[in-house]
Design a protein around this motif. Sequence first.
Motif, PDB file in Angstrom:
ATOM      1  N   ILE A 193       0.831  -1.215   0.000  1.00  0.00           N
ATOM      2  CA  ILE A 193       0.000   0.000   0.000  1.00  0.00           C
ATOM      3  C   ILE A 193       0.859   1.256   0.000  1.00  0.00           C
ATOM      4  O   ILE A 193       0.572   2.213  -0.706  1.00  0.00           O
ATOM      5  CB  ILE A 193      -0.970  -0.029   1.200  1.00  0.00           C
ATOM      6  N   ARG A 194       1.930   1.241   0.792  1.00  0.00           N
ATOM      7  CA  ARG A 194       2.785   2.434   0.843  1.00  0.00           C
ATOM      8  C   ARG A 194       3.459   2.685  -0.520  1.00  0.00           C
ATOM      9  O   ARG A 194       3.508   3.830  -0.994  1.00  0.00           O
ATOM     10  CB  ARG A 194       3.845   2.276   1.939  1.00  0.00           C
ATOM     11  N   TYR A 195       3.937   1.631  -1.141  1.00  0.00           N
ATOM     12  CA  TYR A 195       4.559   1.776  -2.465  1.00  0.00           C
ATOM     13  C   TYR A 195       3.558   2.381  -3.460  1.00  0.00           C
ATOM     14  O   TYR A 195       3.890   3.303  -4.215  1.00  0.00           O
ATOM     15  CB  TYR A 195       5.049   0.412  -2.973  1.00  0.00           C
ATOM     16  N   VAL A 196       2.333   1.868  -3.460  1.00  0.00           N
ATOM     17  CA  VAL A 196       1.311   2.357  -4.389  1.00  0.00           C
ATOM     18  C   VAL A 196       0.981   3.821  -4.090  1.00  0.00           C
ATOM     19  O   VAL A 196       0.901   4.657  -5.001  1.00  0.00           O
ATOM     20  CB  VAL A 196       0.046   1.465  -4.312  1.00  0.00           C
ATOM     21  N   ALA A 197       0.808   4.155  -2.806  1.00  0.00           N
ATOM     22  CA  ALA A 197       0.466   5.531  -2.425  1.00  0.00           C
ATOM     23  C   ALA A 197       1.588   6.496  -2.817  1.00  0.00           C
ATOM     24  O   ALA A 197       1.325   7.572  -3.389  1.00  0.00           O
ATOM     25  CB  ALA A 197       0.205   5.599  -0.928  1.00  0.00           C
ATOM     26  N   GLU A 198       2.828   6.121  -2.545  1.00  0.00           N
ATOM     27  CA  GLU A 198       3.951   7.010  -2.874  1.00  0.00           C
ATOM     28  C   GLU A 198       4.094   7.173  -4.387  1.00  0.00           C
ATOM     29  O   GLU A 198       4.369   8.273  -4.879  1.00  0.00           O
ATOM     30  CB  GLU A 198       5.248   6.486  -2.253  1.00  0.00           C
ATOM     31  N   THR A 199       3.868   6.097  -5.128  1.00  0.00           N
ATOM     32  CA  THR A 199       3.951   6.169  -6.591  1.00  0.00           C
ATOM     33  C   THR A 199       2.902   7.140  -7.135  1.00  0.00           C
ATOM     34  O   THR A 199       3.202   7.990  -7.986  1.00  0.00           O
ATOM     35  CB  THR A 199       3.736   4.765  -7.213  1.00  0.00           C
ATOM     36  N   ILE A 200       1.690   7.037  -6.627  1.00  0.00           N
ATOM     37  CA  ILE A 200       0.590   7.871  -7.139  1.00  0.00           C
ATOM     38  C   ILE A 200       0.747   9.325  -6.688  1.00  0.00           C
ATOM     39  O   ILE A 200       0.540  10.258  -7.480  1.00  0.00           O
ATOM     40  CB  ILE A 200      -0.772   7.291  -6.688  1.00  0.00           C
ATOM     41  N   LEU A 201       1.128   9.546  -5.429  1.00  0.00           N
ATOM     42  CA  LEU A 201       1.177  10.925  -4.908  1.00  0.00           C
ATOM     43  C   LEU A 201       2.360  11.724  -5.447  1.00  0.00           C
ATOM     44  O   LEU A 201       2.418  12.931  -5.265  1.00  0.00           O
ATOM     45  CB  LEU A 201       1.177  10.914  -3.377  1.00  0.00           C
ATOM     46  N   GLN A 202       3.269  11.051  -6.141  1.00  0.00           N
ATOM     47  CA  GLN A 202       4.342  11.793  -6.812  1.00  0.00           C
ATOM     48  C   GLN A 202       3.879  12.375  -8.149  1.00  0.00           C
ATOM     49  O   GLN A 202       4.584  13.183  -8.753  1.00  0.00           O
ATOM     50  CB  GLN A 202       5.544  10.871  -7.033  1.00  0.00           C
TER      51      GLN A 202
END
Length: 359
Positions: A193-202
Amino acid sequence: TELATYTPEQISNLFQAFHLDFSLQPRLKVRVLALDYWTTDPFGADQAVSAALYVPDSSVGEFPLLSIQHGTIFQRDQAPSQNHLYSLEGVIGVLMAANGYLAIAPDGLGLGINESFHPYLHEAGSALPVVDGLRACRSYACGEDIPLAEDVYLVGYSEGGYVTMAAHHTIETGYGDEISVTASVPMAGPYDIRYVAETILQRATYDNPGYFGYVFTAYNTIYGWDRLSEVFLPAIASLIPDLYDGNHSGGEINDRLPHTIADVFQPQFLTDFLGSGETDIKAAMEANSVNAWAAQAPILLVHGAADTTVPYGVSPKTVADMQQAGARSIRLITVAGNHVDAALTATDSALVWISSLRP
């Protein structure tokens, strides 16, 4: 409650009408029922939940169990028990029951008959309705003298991919003496989840901003943060409680929220989350991620190469993380298409693989 009955011819005709082309062909008549049962929410309270149950109408052989986890649904009445056919999980349920599987599509907490909140991307809140749904399936089969095989398969797309992996993990680590997963096929899910969130919020923009509020509303409730106004800009924070009341569709929610990320989140939150801050939120995301554990049963991941909704990169990362953690058998099939386009091709690959494992 009996919802419908379909003959193989009716199923074929429906699929043709919707231009659905699957490798498996329907062979058996299928009865569809709404099944209500009890599960436990993230606070340990008992909750009545619902599911669609797809029953093969055949007196020949023993039927494996298949649990089908639905994609992201915001509206209670779009859950499988209320919408048993016109969805990806409905199509899987009908097709697999027509091939001799007893299939269940759980609604989950906060959907269908359950009026609580939906614990989106929370491992226990996602997995326990699947575990209890499999128990309810067995209980139903026992009461109806339906012979069951030992095999248990799990499959799901998008949120359903995450819930499939969460259920597989939860069963193997907590319920292995009662349920033995034969294999699972998580598809296009945000396992890390953290990887996905960081990828999207960049990024500058995101086409499904409704997902942001869904995760934060769930975590905000479960962990008692009371932080919506610190995470979201005031205009967005004030909208969120009404948008996620179970009465709005994903389309409505995405239309009401900006697709520019800087117009959704507080600038300080974005700076901290993409930097070294927001450790509580990151810790919650990591605690609910299901991308690194020593799975015993085989796992097939399937993901569309052009998926930016659930970034494709999470799947090869999950294969590597799972192998590192000692998973016995995990591999990835990459199909063409984005999050929407890839769903049917991915599903066909999943169902062919599940069928190939059946004794």
